[in-house]
Scaffold this motif. Structure first.
Motif, short mmCIF file in Angstrom:
data_model
loop_
_atom_site.label_atom_id
_atom_site.label_comp_id
_atom_site.label_asym_id
_atom_site.label_seq_id
_atom_site.Cartn_x
_atom_site.Cartn_y
_atom_site.Cartn_z
N MET A 1 0.86 -1.16 0.00
CA MET A 1 0.00 0.00 0.00
C MET A 1 0.90 1.23 0.00
O MET A 1 1.92 1.27 0.68
CB MET A 1 -0.90 -0.01 1.24
N THR A 11 -3.59 0.89 -3.33
CA THR A 11 -3.26 -0.52 -3.15
C THR A 11 -3.10 -1.18 -4.50
O THR A 11 -3.91 -0.97 -5.41
CB THR A 11 -4.39 -1.22 -2.36
N GLY A 12 -2.06 -2.00 -4.65
CA GLY A 12 -1.83 -2.72 -5.89
C GLY A 12 -0.99 -3.96 -5.63
O GLY A 12 -0.59 -4.22 -4.50
N ILE A 13 -0.73 -4.74 -6.69
CA ILE A 13 0.11 -5.93 -6.58
C ILE A 13 1.27 -5.83 -7.55
O ILE A 13 1.20 -5.14 -8.56
CB ILE A 13 -0.68 -7.24 -6.82
N THR A 45 3.07 -3.74 3.27
CA THR A 45 3.22 -4.84 2.30
C THR A 45 2.73 -6.14 2.91
O THR A 45 2.76 -6.33 4.13
CB THR A 45 4.69 -5.04 1.87
N GLU A 58 -5.69 -8.14 -2.60
CA GLU A 58 -5.73 -6.73 -3.02
C GLU A 58 -7.18 -6.24 -3.00
O GLU A 58 -7.46 -5.15 -2.48
CB GLU A 58 -5.15 -6.57 -4.42
N LYS A 62 -8.77 -3.24 -0.77
CA LYS A 62 -9.40 -2.09 -1.42
C LYS A 62 -10.82 -1.86 -0.91
O LYS A 62 -11.28 -0.72 -0.87
CB LYS A 62 -9.42 -2.28 -2.94
#
Length: 74
Positions: A1, A11-13, A45, A58, A62
């Motif tokens: 994040m 937030t992502g991967i 993380t 994720e 979110k």
């Protein structure tokens, strides 16, 4: 994040955390959302076994309200 310069959270991967944070901060490969909110800072993380479980997690993050996301960061 990531925490963006305006205080919002993103937030992502990724498979390469350092590279991705650098992209968010200094290249066009960063997410459109973060490009206008630079600089961003990595604040949280989690590691997952595979891409599928990472995408599921994720989405879970979110969907959390901001207060719950801030609890994760602490």
């Amino acid at each position: 994040m990531l925490r963006c310069s305006d205080g919002t959270l993103y937030t992502g991967i990724t498979t390469d955390l350092a590279r991705r944070v650098e992209e968010h901060n200094s290249s066009l490969k960063g997410a459109k959302y973060t490009r206008s909110r630079r600089p961003v800072a990595l604040v949280y993380t989690e590691f997952c076994e595979d891409k599928s479980s990472a995408a599921i997690r994720e989405l879970e993050i979110k969907k959390l309200p901001r207060a719950k996301k801030l609890e994760l960061i602490k």
